[in-house]
Design a protein around this motif. Structure first.
Motif, PDB file in Angstrom:
ATOM      1  N   ARG A  79       1.122  -1.157  -0.009  1.00 46.73           N
ATOM      2  CA  ARG A  79       0.033  -0.018  -0.090  1.00 46.73           C
ATOM      3  C   ARG A  79       0.959   1.182  -0.073  1.00 46.73           C
ATOM      4  NH1 ARG A  79      -4.297   1.714   4.839  1.00 46.73           N
ATOM      5  NH2 ARG A  79      -5.318   3.724   3.580  1.00 46.73           N
ATOM      6  N   LYS A  81       3.585  -5.724  -9.286  1.00 44.00           N
ATOM      7  CA  LYS A  81       2.756  -4.557  -9.052  1.00 44.00           C
ATOM      8  C   LYS A  81       1.431  -5.304  -9.934  1.00 44.00           C
ATOM      9  CE  LYS A  81       5.909  -0.742  -8.746  1.00 44.00           C
ATOM     10  NZ  LYS A  81       6.211   0.459  -9.210  1.00 44.00           N
ATOM     11  N   THR A  82       1.642  -5.824 -11.012  1.00 45.41           N
ATOM     12  CA  THR A  82       0.570  -6.141 -11.839  1.00 45.41           C
ATOM     13  C   THR A  82      -0.199  -7.206 -11.048  1.00 45.41           C
ATOM     14  OG1 THR A  82       1.742  -5.845 -13.823  1.00 45.41           O
ATOM     15  CG2 THR A  82      -0.132  -7.136 -13.873  1.00 45.41           C
ATOM     16  N   LYS A  93      -0.115  -7.876  -7.751  1.00 44.63           N
ATOM     17  CA  LYS A  93      -0.891  -7.143  -6.758  1.00 44.63           C
ATOM     18  C   LYS A  93      -2.210  -6.698  -6.676  1.00 44.63           C
ATOM     19  CE  LYS A  93       1.001  -3.550  -5.278  1.00 44.63           C
ATOM     20  NZ  LYS A  93       0.022  -2.681  -5.388  1.00 44.63           N
ATOM     21  N   ARG A  94      -1.916  -5.450  -7.939  1.00 45.67           N
ATOM     22  CA  ARG A  94      -3.591  -4.951  -8.098  1.00 45.67           C
ATOM     23  C   ARG A  94      -4.349  -6.004  -8.752  1.00 45.67           C
ATOM     24  NH1 ARG A  94       0.307  -0.590 -11.710  1.00 45.67           N
ATOM     25  NH2 ARG A  94       0.899   0.754  -9.494  1.00 45.67           N
ATOM     26  N   GLY A 113      -5.358  -7.337  -2.616  1.00 49.85           N
ATOM     27  CA  GLY A 113      -6.353  -6.680  -2.141  1.00 49.85           C
ATOM     28  C   GLY A 113      -7.363  -7.681  -1.403  1.00 49.85           C
TER      29      GLY A 113
END
Length: 499
Positions: A133, A476-477, A479-480, A484
């Motif tokens: 985050r 990052k890909t 994770k997004r 979450g």
């Protein structure tokens, strides 16, 4: 019905001799066209006759078809696992429904297991952090730079966690990292013999930030020089401009003014920086900047951030025609005239500008000054790649101020050091920057001196953090797409599994 030879006990590997019982087993197989395929298999349960074995009975498995505790065939399980690796949970479940495969998101995610981490670290280890985050929690991704694959993912970016990993996995000889961070302390504690290499791209990025601050600080000198050059080049007197009595009250200027008043009102009440940031929903650095900067300087900076707009190149012509006609000219006629000269905007924009001229509220024509990012790119590029116009405009920027000239010279020299990997000249560059460079460049040189060995290695050796940055983008890909609603262990599993 299975007709294979008696199986072996999965514990002691002794071949069975006695059949205990049989039962019917149902397995899902890969679909045939649009039809679902179900395999009904009768398998045997055997006794294990070895007394020392803890298992009394066991069930035979058909190689290439069945495995323990699975209601699907081996081939279908491989399909589902590949889909889960590529897409994750819900997207994979939606694709399975289109392919007539019976699998929910939970079942698909259970097929993912993290591969074992090697006991020894790779010879060239890349380290970088990523945000779970942004601004709150971060993790560390470790990459084998030579192979270009992720080795492990750590749940936080503290030096203690990274040092513990290096202690458990020795063998790293070269560690590629960004600038001096918490991992520097961990390397010195757990791997003191490893060579640290600073990333060249981040060095150039930090240098660009220092040059941009220098150029922004001397923007008045640049604007004055540009205006003088414009007056010198035009032999006849320039068209009369109608500058306003005070700066135009645009939306960004009004926002800056109100924000300055709110922050200083709370400061007078002895509020802390953090409390003001929470109250106004701002970053603490923004609050500190408004506290330490005069209002006039903030307003000038806000005025400079206004976009040129589609009408800006034609304002000089409009002002000249307005003055020539003494204000008795229609907006439609001027619109058609500038449209023939390349204007692609709307007619309403022209009418608004004419209304501002008649009301004496039009802002003056701004000088054609290249943006800081554009000038920095001209400096960073090799000289032979610049066009004649770019070289000429860069020369005009250099002539505007001695500080800008010095900053540009040092920047181009450092870019040459990075491009040709002349790390042996770094110390001399730092000395020159510390002697007569602008304040921002001196600060950058001081940071280089603090991390001199790693920066020298980065400007000498071929290793860098390029492979690490690519894997960070992949993290990052993922994770997004799923982090979450999942846990760190699932994110780590998907990062470590190579498609």
């Amino acid at each position: 019905m299975s007709t294979a030879r008696p199986g072996r006990c999965p514990n002691c590997r002794k071949q069975a001799r006695r059949v205990h019982s049989t039962y019917l087993r149902t397995l899902d197989e890969r679909p045939l066209g649009s039809r679902r395929v179900i395999v009904r298999l009768r398998v045997r349960r055997y006794f294990c006759d070895r007394k020392s074995c803890s298992r009394t009975t066991f069930v035979e498995q058909v190689p290439g078809l069945s495995t323990r505790y699975r209601c699907s065939s081996t081939g279908l399980a491989d399909w589902l696992r590949s889909i889960a690796i590529e897409l994750g949970g819900r997207p994979a479940a939606r694709l399975c429904r289109r392919l007539r495969l019976t699998a929910g998101r939970t079942r698909l995610l259970r097929l993912l297991t993290a591969p074992a981490v090697l006991d020894r670290a790779p010879r060239v280890l890349g380290v970088d952090e990523f945000a779970f985050r942004k601004g709150c929690t971060y993790g560390i991704v470790l990459v084998d730079v030579e192979a270009g694959r992720v080795v492990d993912v750590l749940p936080d970016r503290t030096s203690e966690t990274f040092a513990a990993w290096l202690t458990e996995h020795p063998g790293a000889g070269i560690i590629c990292r960004e600038r001096a961070t918490a991992c520097t302390k961990a390397v010195k504690e757990a791997a003191p013999h490893a060579l640290e290499v600073a990333d060249r791209w981040h060095l150039l990025r930090n240098l660009s930030a220092a040059v941009e601050k220098t150029r922004h600080q001397h923007r008045d000198c640049l604007r004055k020089h540009t205006n003088e050059e414009t007056v010198t080049e035009v032999p006849e007197p320039p068209p009369m401009l109608l500058p306003p009595a005070e700066p135009p009250r645009t939306q960004i200027i009004e926002r800056t003014r109100h924000r300055y008043e709110d922050i200083h009102r709370l400061l007078e009440k002895r509020w802390t920086i953090s409390a003001i940031a929470r109250r106004l929903n701002l970053d603490r650095k923004t609050v500190r900047h408004f506290r330490d900067t005069d209002l006039d300087e903030l307003l000038a900076s806000a005025h400079d951030r206004r976009p040129n707009g589609v009408l800006e190149p034609f304002k000089a012509y409009l002002n000249a025609r307005f003055t020539e006609a003494q204000g008795r000219v229609s907006g439609t006629r001027l619109f058609l005239e500038i449209q023939a000269r390349g204007y692609r905007g709307s007619r309403q924009v022209v009418r608004k500008h004419l209304a501002a001229l008649r009301a004496d509220t039009a802002e003056p024509i701004r000088a054609d000054i290249p943006s800081p990012r554009k000038t920095i790119s001209w400096i960073m590029w090799p000289r032979e790649t610049l066009t004649e116009s770019q070289d000429e405009r860069l020369l005009q920027v250099r002539l505007a101020c001695p500080d800008i000239t010095r900053a540009f010279d040092l920047t181009r020299a450092f870019a040459d050091l990075v491009r040709h990997r002349h790390g042996f000249l770094l110390l001399e560059w730092i000395r020159q920057a510390e002697q007569d460079a602008p304040k921002q460049m001196q600060g950058f040189a001081g940071l280089l001196r603090q991390d001199l060995d790693a920066v020298t290695a980065g400007l000498t050796l071929p290793w860098s953090s390029g492979a690490v940055e690519g894997n960070v983008n992949r993290v990052k890909t993922l994770k997004r797409a799923m982090y979450g609603r999942a846990s760190f262990s699932l994110l780590r599993t998907r990062v470590l599994i190579r498609p």
